[in-house]
Design an enzyme around this catalytic site. Structure first.
Site, PDB file in Angstrom:
ATOM      1  N   TYR A  21     -15.019 -11.519   0.949  1.00  0.00           N
ATOM      2  CA  TYR A  21     -15.798 -10.304   0.657  1.00  0.00           C
ATOM      3  C   TYR A  21     -17.114 -10.646  -0.044  1.00  0.00           C
ATOM      4  O   TYR A  21     -18.143 -10.030   0.224  1.00  0.00           O
ATOM      5  CB  TYR A  21     -14.986  -9.335  -0.205  1.00  0.00           C
ATOM      6  CG  TYR A  21     -13.911  -8.609   0.581  1.00  0.00           C
ATOM      7  CD1 TYR A  21     -14.249  -7.689   1.562  1.00  0.00           C
ATOM      8  CD2 TYR A  21     -12.566  -8.838   0.335  1.00  0.00           C
ATOM      9  CE1 TYR A  21     -13.269  -7.025   2.294  1.00  0.00           C
ATOM     10  CE2 TYR A  21     -11.575  -8.182   1.053  1.00  0.00           C
ATOM     11  CZ  TYR A  21     -11.936  -7.275   2.032  1.00  0.00           C
ATOM     12  OH  TYR A  21     -10.976  -6.620   2.751  1.00  0.00           O
ATOM     13  N   ARG A  54       0.823  -1.213   0.000  1.00  0.00           N
ATOM     14  CA  ARG A  54       0.000   0.000   0.000  1.00  0.00           C
ATOM     15  C   ARG A  54       0.861   1.268   0.000  1.00  0.00           C
ATOM     16  O   ARG A  54       0.544   2.236   0.682  1.00  0.00           O
ATOM     17  CB  ARG A  54      -0.949   0.038   1.201  1.00  0.00           C
ATOM     18  CG  ARG A  54      -2.047  -1.001   1.145  1.00  0.00           C
ATOM     19  CD  ARG A  54      -3.084  -0.589   0.110  1.00  0.00           C
ATOM     20  NE  ARG A  54      -4.170  -1.533   0.026  1.00  0.00           N
ATOM     21  CZ  ARG A  54      -5.294  -1.426   0.731  1.00  0.00           C
ATOM     22  NH1 ARG A  54      -5.487  -0.433   1.543  1.00  0.00           N
ATOM     23  NH2 ARG A  54      -6.236  -2.320   0.586  1.00  0.00           N
TER      24      ARG A  54
HETATM   25  O1  CP3 Z   1       0.119   0.449  -3.190  1.00  0.00           O
HETATM   26  C1  CP3 Z   1      -0.494  -0.633  -3.308  1.00  0.00           C
HETATM   27  O2  CP3 Z   1      -0.381  -1.542  -2.470  1.00  0.00           O
HETATM   28  C2  CP3 Z   1      -1.265  -0.889  -4.591  1.00  0.00           C
HETATM   29  C3  CP3 Z   1      -2.640  -0.835  -4.622  1.00  0.00           C
HETATM   30  C4  CP3 Z   1      -3.565  -1.726  -3.839  1.00  0.00           C
HETATM   31  C5  CP3 Z   1      -4.869  -1.282  -3.489  1.00  0.00           C
HETATM   32  N1  CP3 Z   1      -5.554  -2.329  -2.963  1.00  0.00           N
HETATM   33  C6  CP3 Z   1      -5.394   0.072  -3.717  1.00  0.00           C
HETATM   34  C7  CP3 Z   1      -6.359   0.598  -2.751  1.00  0.00           C
HETATM   35  C8  CP3 Z   1      -3.468  -3.060  -3.455  1.00  0.00           C
HETATM   36  C9  CP3 Z   1      -2.303  -3.997  -3.560  1.00  0.00           C
HETATM   37  C10 CP3 Z   1      -4.744  -3.428  -2.910  1.00  0.00           C
HETATM   38  C11 CP3 Z   1      -5.061  -4.784  -2.461  1.00  0.00           C
HETATM   39  C12 CP3 Z   1      -6.181  -4.967  -1.532  1.00  0.00           C
HETATM   40  N2  CP3 Z   1      -7.442  -4.442  -1.606  1.00  0.00           N
HETATM   41  C13 CP3 Z   1      -6.145  -5.829  -0.425  1.00  0.00           C
HETATM   42  C14 CP3 Z   1      -4.954  -6.666  -0.036  1.00  0.00           C
HETATM   43  C15 CP3 Z   1      -3.949  -5.894   0.687  1.00  0.00           C
HETATM   44  C16 CP3 Z   1      -4.276  -5.625   2.128  1.00  0.00           C
HETATM   45  O3  CP3 Z   1      -4.396  -4.464   2.495  1.00  0.00           O
HETATM   46  O4  CP3 Z   1      -4.380  -6.603   2.885  1.00  0.00           O
HETATM   47  C17 CP3 Z   1      -7.389  -5.777   0.208  1.00  0.00           C
HETATM   48  C18 CP3 Z   1      -7.802  -6.501   1.464  1.00  0.00           C
HETATM   49  C19 CP3 Z   1      -8.207  -4.901  -0.568  1.00  0.00           C
HETATM   50  C20 CP3 Z   1      -9.611  -4.520  -0.340  1.00  0.00           C
HETATM   51  C21 CP3 Z   1      -9.686  -3.061  -0.002  1.00  0.00           C
HETATM   52  N3  CP3 Z   1      -9.612  -2.055  -0.954  1.00  0.00           N
HETATM   53  C22 CP3 Z   1      -9.747  -2.464   1.279  1.00  0.00           C
HETATM   54  C23 CP3 Z   1      -9.850  -3.205   2.594  1.00  0.00           C
HETATM   55  C24 CP3 Z   1      -9.717  -1.067   1.071  1.00  0.00           C
HETATM   56  C25 CP3 Z   1      -9.678   0.027   2.134  1.00  0.00           C
HETATM   57  C26 CP3 Z   1     -10.920   0.787   2.311  1.00  0.00           C
HETATM   58  C27 CP3 Z   1     -10.633   2.124   2.955  1.00  0.00           C
HETATM   59  O5  CP3 Z   1     -10.879   3.133   2.288  1.00  0.00           O
HETATM   60  O6  CP3 Z   1     -10.137   2.124   4.086  1.00  0.00           O
HETATM   61  C28 CP3 Z   1      -9.634  -0.838  -0.313  1.00  0.00           C
HETATM   62  C29 CP3 Z   1      -9.538   0.481  -0.982  1.00  0.00           C
HETATM   63  C30 CP3 Z   1      -8.200   0.808  -1.525  1.00  0.00           C
HETATM   64  N4  CP3 Z   1      -7.546  -0.001  -2.398  1.00  0.00           N
HETATM   65  C31 CP3 Z   1      -7.428   1.988  -1.291  1.00  0.00           C
HETATM   66  C32 CP3 Z   1      -6.276   1.853  -2.065  1.00  0.00           C
HETATM   67  C33 CP3 Z   1      -5.167   2.868  -2.211  1.00  0.00           C
HETATM   68  C34 CP3 Z   1      -7.759   3.161  -0.355  1.00  0.00           C
HETATM   69  C35 CP3 Z   1      -8.908   3.970  -0.563  1.00  0.00           C
HETATM   70  C36 CP3 Z   1      -9.102   4.949  -1.705  1.00  0.00           C
HETATM   71  O7  CP3 Z   1      -8.222   5.695  -2.167  1.00  0.00           O
HETATM   72  O8  CP3 Z   1     -10.294   5.003  -2.049  1.00  0.00           O
END
Ligand code: CP3
Length: 355
Positions: free
Chosen positions: A155, A28
């Protein structure tokens, strides 16, 4: 360990060869801790930003420019394939993936047709192509990824983030055949998703099984591991390093080591020297607690040095956090960690080997 002067530090460590410097990237690393991310991202669902190749490529490159990390991780999300085939899932800011109609019965299998990358996710392929042209592969390889079948299934079945994973566990135990079909389809989707990324230029792949730690070893072995093994077996011919990561996996590490992964990602709960004994023979990735980064630079650097020494117990070590960068992280602390790992990493590793 053989020296690998022509290989990027990240790929050398993945192969258990000697890197020219200790490699580091942050799970992330793109995202809300960066002001330039917030500016580029705009409002709306993250899935909309991901669907714009220029935006997604820019956001992928931001942490590479700022931190000088040794891998670029594709800006995408683990729910992109299921979203793209129309399952009906979105990512709600501050909450995570949410499905309107969760997966609950055999009829829902019809909502999970195979992923056709060129048709369903042309924007991901385009993003990877842009990045492959921008990045120097001998310095900063592009890491592609997918969600592991269990974590994506969690999910779909829970309909959103969960603390107990009660629904997904009830389903896997009560209807093991349906469960097997569900994770098998998600395995095929992960194979198609990651293979398309590699074909377009990604040089390594990581499977995120973020919530695998909610399973007992018995459950993991029966309900999660086979689908993960299927994914890694299918990716074997591509010749790129395969990384498997999960959180809370201390009791699962020896099973994860049988997944076919080349590298195991470790969260912060298990010291790397202990983890190395559980994944014998495989390089490890991790494992600074992301929360320690919030405790200040000196403290974080001290703990990071300890991680580097302990990582020497494995045949290769890629420095990372034990999970993702927290949104409230001060980028300056991550910058200091990168500088330290690059300057001191190999000597701390040597020091660790002699203690
Ligand atoms: O920099 C990186 O790691 C690349 C991008 C990346 C994202 N999601 C972008 C993202 C990666 C590798 C993921 C994988 C992902 N997505 C995982 C596995 C990694 C982990 O954290 O365990 C999981 C569980 C998800 C599902 C998911 N997507 C969650 C739990 C969330 C967070 C929700 C929140 O807003 O708190 C997301 C959204 C997300 N995916 C964001 C990013 C940068 C953040 C929110 C945004 O900008 O809207």
């Amino acid at each position: 360990m053989a020296a690998a002067p022509d290989l990027s530090p990240f790929l050398a460590a993945c192969r258990g060869e000697e890197p020219s410097r200790a490699p580091i990237w942050f799970q992330r690393q793109a995202g809300r801790s960066l002001p330039e991310y917030r500016a580029a991202r705009g409002t709306g669902s993250i899935l909309e930003a991901i669907a714009q190749p220029e935006v997604a490529a820019e956001v992928t490159l931001q942490p590479v420019r700022r931190y000088g990390v040794d891998a670029a991780v594709l800006f995408s999300d683990i729910v992109v394939p299921v979203h793209a085939i129309g399952f009906g899932i979105d990512v709600v800011p501050g909450r995570g993936p949410v499905a309107d109609r969760p997966f609950s019965s055999a009829a829902d299998l019809d909502r999970l047709r195979p992923l056709e990358p060129e048709v369903d996710i042309p924007y991901v392929i385009e993003t990877v192509r842009i990045l492959a042209a921008e990045l120097d592969p001998a310095v900063t390889p592009l890491l592609g990824f997918a969600g592991a079948p269990f974590t994506v299934a969690s999910y779909l079945v829970e309909g959103g983030p969960s603390r107990t994973f009660a629904k997904v566990k009830a389903l896997m135990h009560a209807e093991p055949d349906l469960w097997a079909q569900l994770v098998d389809r998600l395995a095929d989707m992960a194979i198609a998703f990651t293979s398309a990324q590699v074909a377009a230029g990604a040089q390594a792949v990581q499977l995120f099984d973020s919530w695998a730690g909610s399973l007992s070893p018995k459950e993991y072995q029966r309900f999660a591991l086979p689908a993960t093994q299927k994914v890694f077996a299918a990716l074997g011919d591509l010749g790129v390093p395969r990384i498997l990561f999960g959180v809370g996996t201390g009791e699962l590490l020896s099973l994860m080591a049988t997944s076919g992964a080349d590298v195991i990602g470790i969260d912060w709960r298990v010291p790397l020297d202990v983890a190395a004994t559980r994944v014998t023979g495989l390089p490890v990735q991790g494992n600074l607690d992301p929360a320690i980064v919030l405790a200040g630079t000196e403290l974080a650097l001290g703990e990071a040095r300890d991680v580097l020494r302990r990582g020497s117990a494995a045949p290769g070590h890629i420095f990372n956090l034990g999970h993702g960068v927290l949104p409230e992280t001060d980028p300056a602390v991550l910058e200091a960690i990168v500088t330290m790992v690059h300057e001191e990493g190999l000597s701390l590793r040597a020091e660790g080997m002699h203690t």
